[in-house]
Design an enzyme around this catalytic site. Structure first.
Site, PDB file in Angstrom:
ATOM      1  N   ASP A 103      19.343  13.391  13.457  1.00 34.69           N
ATOM      2  CA  ASP A 103      19.557  12.126  14.163  1.00 34.69           C
ATOM      3  C   ASP A 103      21.050  12.009  14.410  1.00 34.69           C
ATOM      4  O   ASP A 103      21.843  12.544  13.632  1.00 34.69           O
ATOM      5  CB  ASP A 103      19.073  10.936  13.318  1.00 34.69           C
ATOM      6  CG  ASP A 103      18.725   9.711  14.176  1.00 34.69           C
ATOM      7  OD1 ASP A 103      17.541   9.485  14.453  1.00 34.69           O
ATOM      8  OD2 ASP A 103      19.680   8.993  14.576  1.00 34.69           O
ATOM      9  N   ALA A 137      15.028  11.723  14.183  1.00 36.49           N
ATOM     10  CA  ALA A 137      14.175  11.627  13.002  1.00 36.49           C
ATOM     11  C   ALA A 137      14.307  10.348  12.185  1.00 36.49           C
ATOM     12  O   ALA A 137      13.385  10.001  11.448  1.00 36.49           O
ATOM     13  CB  ALA A 137      14.448  12.824  12.089  1.00 36.49           C
ATOM     14  N   ALA A 138      15.444   9.670  12.279  1.00 28.05           N
ATOM     15  CA  ALA A 138      15.673   8.544  11.373  1.00 28.05           C
ATOM     16  C   ALA A 138      14.845   7.328  11.797  1.00 28.05           C
ATOM     17  O   ALA A 138      14.695   7.105  12.993  1.00 28.05           O
ATOM     18  CB  ALA A 138      17.156   8.192  11.370  1.00 28.05           C
ATOM     19  N   PRO A 139      14.325   6.553  10.840  1.00 26.51           N
ATOM     20  CA  PRO A 139      14.478   6.643   9.379  1.00 26.51           C
ATOM     21  C   PRO A 139      13.465   7.531   8.664  1.00 26.51           C
ATOM     22  O   PRO A 139      13.318   7.410   7.450  1.00 26.51           O
ATOM     23  CB  PRO A 139      14.320   5.189   8.949  1.00 26.51           C
ATOM     24  CG  PRO A 139      13.326   4.637   9.931  1.00 26.51           C
ATOM     25  CD  PRO A 139      13.617   5.325  11.243  1.00 26.51           C
ATOM     26  N   GLY A 140      12.771   8.406   9.392  1.00 25.23           N
ATOM     27  CA  GLY A 140      12.039   9.443   8.690  1.00 25.23           C
ATOM     28  C   GLY A 140      10.549   9.235   8.480  1.00 25.23           C
ATOM     29  O   GLY A 140       9.929  10.002   7.751  1.00 25.23           O
ATOM     30  N   SER A 141       9.962   8.243   9.130  1.00 28.71           N
ATOM     31  CA  SER A 141       8.506   8.067   8.956  1.00 28.71           C
ATOM     32  C   SER A 141       7.772   9.324   9.387  1.00 28.71           C
ATOM     33  O   SER A 141       6.872   9.797   8.693  1.00 28.71           O
ATOM     34  CB  SER A 141       8.001   6.891   9.791  1.00 28.71           C
ATOM     35  OG  SER A 141       8.500   5.688   9.266  1.00 28.71           O
ATOM     36  N   LYS A 142       8.188   9.856  10.536  1.00 29.19           N
ATOM     37  CA  LYS A 142       7.462  11.021  11.044  1.00 29.19           C
ATOM     38  C   LYS A 142       7.919  12.301  10.346  1.00 29.19           C
ATOM     39  O   LYS A 142       7.105  13.190  10.107  1.00 29.19           O
ATOM     40  CB  LYS A 142       7.599  11.104  12.563  1.00 29.19           C
ATOM     41  CG  LYS A 142       6.932   9.896  13.207  1.00 29.19           C
ATOM     42  CD  LYS A 142       7.113   9.787  14.680  1.00 29.19           C
ATOM     43  CE  LYS A 142       6.707   8.401  15.165  1.00 29.19           C
ATOM     44  NZ  LYS A 142       7.742   7.344  14.886  1.00 29.19           N
ATOM     45  N   CYS A 160       7.806   4.349  22.160  1.00 27.09           N
ATOM     46  CA  CYS A 160       7.057   3.110  21.985  1.00 27.09           C
ATOM     47  C   CYS A 160       7.361   2.172  23.147  1.00 27.09           C
ATOM     48  O   CYS A 160       7.529   0.972  22.967  1.00 27.09           O
ATOM     49  CB  CYS A 160       7.335   2.480  20.631  1.00 27.09           C
ATOM     50  SG  CYS A 160       9.071   2.353  20.224  1.00 27.09           S
ATOM     51  N   ASP A 198      24.018  15.319  18.097  1.00 26.70           N
ATOM     52  CA  ASP A 198      23.410  14.801  19.322  1.00 26.70           C
ATOM     53  C   ASP A 198      22.327  15.803  19.715  1.00 26.70           C
ATOM     54  O   ASP A 198      22.623  16.973  19.968  1.00 26.70           O
ATOM     55  CB  ASP A 198      24.461  14.686  20.426  1.00 26.70           C
ATOM     56  CG  ASP A 198      23.881  14.036  21.684  1.00 26.70           C
ATOM     57  OD1 ASP A 198      22.672  14.213  21.965  1.00 26.70           O
ATOM     58  OD2 ASP A 198      24.646  13.358  22.392  1.00 26.70           O
TER      59      ASP A 198
HETATM   60  C1  LIG Z   1      12.334   5.877  17.802  1.00 27.55           C
HETATM   61  S1  LIG Z   1      13.668   6.203  16.727  1.00 27.55           S
HETATM   62  C2  LIG Z   1      13.026   7.486  15.694  1.00 27.55           C
HETATM   63  C3  LIG Z   1      12.057   7.047  14.636  1.00 27.55           C
HETATM   64  C4  LIG Z   1      11.697   8.164  13.679  1.00 27.55           C
HETATM   65  N1  LIG Z   1      11.171   9.325  14.406  1.00 27.55           N
HETATM   66  C5  LIG Z   1      10.697   7.757  12.619  1.00 27.55           C
HETATM   67  O1  LIG Z   1       9.501   8.040  12.778  1.00 27.55           O
HETATM   68  O2  LIG Z   1      11.093   7.159  11.609  1.00 27.55           O
HETATM   69  C6  LIG Z   1      14.823   7.041  17.746  1.00 27.55           C
HETATM   70  C7  LIG Z   1      16.017   7.643  17.024  1.00 27.55           C
HETATM   71  O3  LIG Z   1      16.763   8.414  17.960  1.00 27.55           O
HETATM   72  C8  LIG Z   1      18.111   8.424  17.545  1.00 27.55           C
HETATM   73  N2  LIG Z   1      18.908   8.911  18.678  1.00 27.55           N
HETATM   74  C9  LIG Z   1      19.309   8.243  19.779  1.00 27.55           C
HETATM   75  N3  LIG Z   1      20.002   9.058  20.606  1.00 27.55           N
HETATM   76  C10 LIG Z   1      20.038  10.287  20.021  1.00 27.55           C
HETATM   77  C11 LIG Z   1      20.606  11.547  20.369  1.00 27.55           C
HETATM   78  N4  LIG Z   1      21.274  11.711  21.520  1.00 27.55           N
HETATM   79  N5  LIG Z   1      20.451  12.577  19.509  1.00 27.55           N
HETATM   80  C12 LIG Z   1      19.768  12.421  18.344  1.00 27.55           C
HETATM   81  N6  LIG Z   1      19.205  11.252  17.975  1.00 27.55           N
HETATM   82  C13 LIG Z   1      19.337  10.196  18.800  1.00 27.55           C
HETATM   83  C14 LIG Z   1      18.343   6.999  17.098  1.00 27.55           C
HETATM   84  O4  LIG Z   1      19.438   6.935  16.208  1.00 27.55           O
HETATM   85  C15 LIG Z   1      17.013   6.654  16.444  1.00 27.55           C
HETATM   86  O5  LIG Z   1      17.093   6.844  15.047  1.00 27.55           O
END
Ligand SMILES: C[S@@+](CC[C@H](N)C(=O)[O-])C[C@H]1O[C@@H](n2cnc3c(N)ncnc32)[C@H](O)[C@@H]1O
Lengths: 176, 310
Positions: B130, B107-112, B230, B157
């Site tokens: 996240d 979820a981070a940084p939370g746009s969605k 992406c 995780d």
């Molecule tokens: C594409 S970004 C998400 C962007 C977010 N959905 C937004 O719209 O702001 C992918 C995220 O997956 C997290 N991530 C990577 N591996 C992960 C895991 N095994 N479990 C949970 N989160 C994970 C990363 O820290 C990163 O923040």
């Protein structure tokens, strides 16, 4: 030490007790007191918060939540920060002010365009013309044809102190 | 090697694709409609003299040609959030409803997350997870700024996410906006192209499979799971879907997106994928002048009802 009274655990979120009589953890605000406080201080009635639950994590930080959760909840966050309690003067968070402050009817200070810019920059300013209460006020300004809250100020001795958190301060244009 | 070259066989117009990838993207904001309507934000921009352009396929998005999405009053009020255009697509596909239980697995940084909460009218529960604590603090800041009260934030995780800290053990909907090799963001962040390696593609594909499988397991029968990235890499898109179709009880469903897209591909470098991956959408930068994106919608198997809007 099993018969010790429960204490506040800073690692988890605990739901506020309904009333002071239900209180088990020393110093914890009750839901009733929180609702009364918003009503008395800002004229925002309890019905506004009917659907929300209130939680404490850490010493005195109260969170407002509009979903389903276990009590206690061992998570990073639940809803948003709302109110600082366990101090003489309770303090609403800036975000609580922007989220709910539009409904306030008392202790609202309307800032003119320049004052609003000063406020959002995090600067204190002289405002001797305010003749209402001292203490925490909801600051508003005019935007897009209406008044809208921008945060919380602390009014003392003719001065409005901006308590906008560092990460939310901004350099904004004056909009006449 | 420039990784974008490897996708040339997949695109209709290679020159236009490469040219679009080299153009920077404009700043875009999404309106937080639980706080203000698009018309109200337009009025505030007009009063303040902020230049903006509408986005023809979404009335809650504005392009800001002068940049600086955070330097204006609507932002301060929590009426807008800086978010790339294509980034709103998974939220549209997920179509969360007020009162539901929704999991945002990465979820981070939370746009969605904030878009989901807005679509739910801040009612119900969105669990924003996240595994990166630092990025979660950015998420919390964004959620507070936008006034969201229905989110729970967890730090796990996602591959072995436990619902134990929650008041329920099944979600109505889940979003997997997966970590990926991100070539689709090259217009914002050209470095991704230089840092690209095939080893990373394979490593991250394993993580994506684990997270998507867990999302299907954690969603109720008949519920919806959306998978998005992406990247253009089929290893991280169609191959991940193909794997989860085999491993879990779910199917890929048709859905519409409000812009021009290409279907998912069924063949890549000697591998073939289930025919239903063509129901996924590939978004190429030259089709709508956006970033690159991939988005698929899954229905979890079993006899549960699909719910409103699914
Ligand atoms: C594409 S970004 C998400 C962007 C977010 N959905 C937004 O719209 O702001 C992918 C995220 O997956 C997290 N991530 C990577 N591996 C992960 C895991 N095994 N479990 C949970 N989160 C994970 C990363 O820290 C990163 O923040």
């Amino acid at each position: 030490m099993t018969d010790d009274a429960p204490t506040n655990d800073g690692q988890q979120f605990d739901r506020l007790p309904e009333t002071p009589a239900d209180r088990e953890v020393e110093g914890r605000a009750s839901r009733r007191e929180v609702l009364d406080w918003w009503d008395e201080r800002f004229g925002i009635g309890p019905s506004v918060f009917e659907e929300y639950s209130f939680w404490e994590k850490g010493a005195g930080k109260v969170w407002i939540f509009n979903g389903e959760a276990t009590d206690p909840s061992e998570v990073e966050a639940i809803g948003m920060t709302f109110l600082r309690t366990r101090q003489e003067h309770w303090k609403p968070t800036s975000r609580a002010a922007t989220r709910f402050g539009g409904l306030a009817t008392t202790n609202v200070i309307e800032l003119d365009p320049e004052q609003a810019v000063t406020f959002m920059a995090g600067d204190d300013q002289d405002l001797p013309e305010w003749d209402g209460d001292w203490g925490y006020l909801i600051a508003t300004h005019e935007i897009a044809g209406g008044e809208a809250p921008i945060g919380v100020g602390l009014y003392l001795y003719d001065e409005l102190r901006s308590v906008v958190p560092k990460g939310s301060r901004a350099d904004l244009p004056t909009v006449e | 090697m420039n990784p974008l070259e490897r996708y040339e066989p997949l695109v209709d117009d290679v020159a236009a694709f490469r040219a679009a990838c080299d153009r920077p993207l404009p700043s875009v904001v999404r309106v937080n409609e639980m706080a203000a309507s698009p018309a109200h934000v337009r009025e505030a921009f007009d009063d303040e003299g902020v230049a903006y352009e509408p986005v023809d396929w979404h009335d809650g998005l504005f392009r800001l040609p002068d940049g600086n999405p955070g330097g204006n009053w609507p932002y301060v009020h929590g009426w807008t959030h800086g978010q790339e255009e294509v980034s709103v697509l998974p939220g549209l596909a997920l179509d969360p409803q007020p009162g539901e239980r929704v999991w945002d697995a990465c979820a981070a940084p939370g746009s969605k997350t904030t878009q989901i909460a807005d679509a739910m009218d801040d009612e119900g529960t969105v669990v924003a997870n996240d595994n990166n604590l630092g990025r979660l603090s950015a998420l919390r800041h964004n959620a507070e700024r936008l006034g969201i009260t229905n989110a729970i934030v967890t730090n796990q995780d996602a591959r072995n996410f436990s619902t134990k800290p929650l008041a329920f053990d099944e979600f109505d909907r889940a979003l997997v906006d997966a970590p990926c090799s991100c070539e689709g963001t090259c217009r914002k962040n050209p470095d991704v192209v230089d840092q690209w390696t095939l080893e990373h593609v394979h490593a991250v594909a394993g993580i994506q499979k684990g997270i998507l499988a867990r999302a299907v397991q954690a969603t109720r029968p008949g519920g919806t799971v959306v998978y998005s990235t992406c990247t253009f890499a089929p290893e991280e898109n169609e191959a991940v879907l193909d794997h989860v179709l085999e491993a879990e009880d779910c199917e890929i469903v048709d859905f519409d997106l409000p812009l021009d897209t290409a279907p998912g591909v069924t063949e890549w470098e000697g591998e073939t994928y289930d025919e239903s991956v063509t129901r996924a959408h590939r978004v190429y930068p030259h089709h709508n002048d956006t970033g690159g994106f991939f988005c698929a919608k899954l229905r979890v198997g079993g006899t549960g009802n699909t719910g409103v809007g699914a």
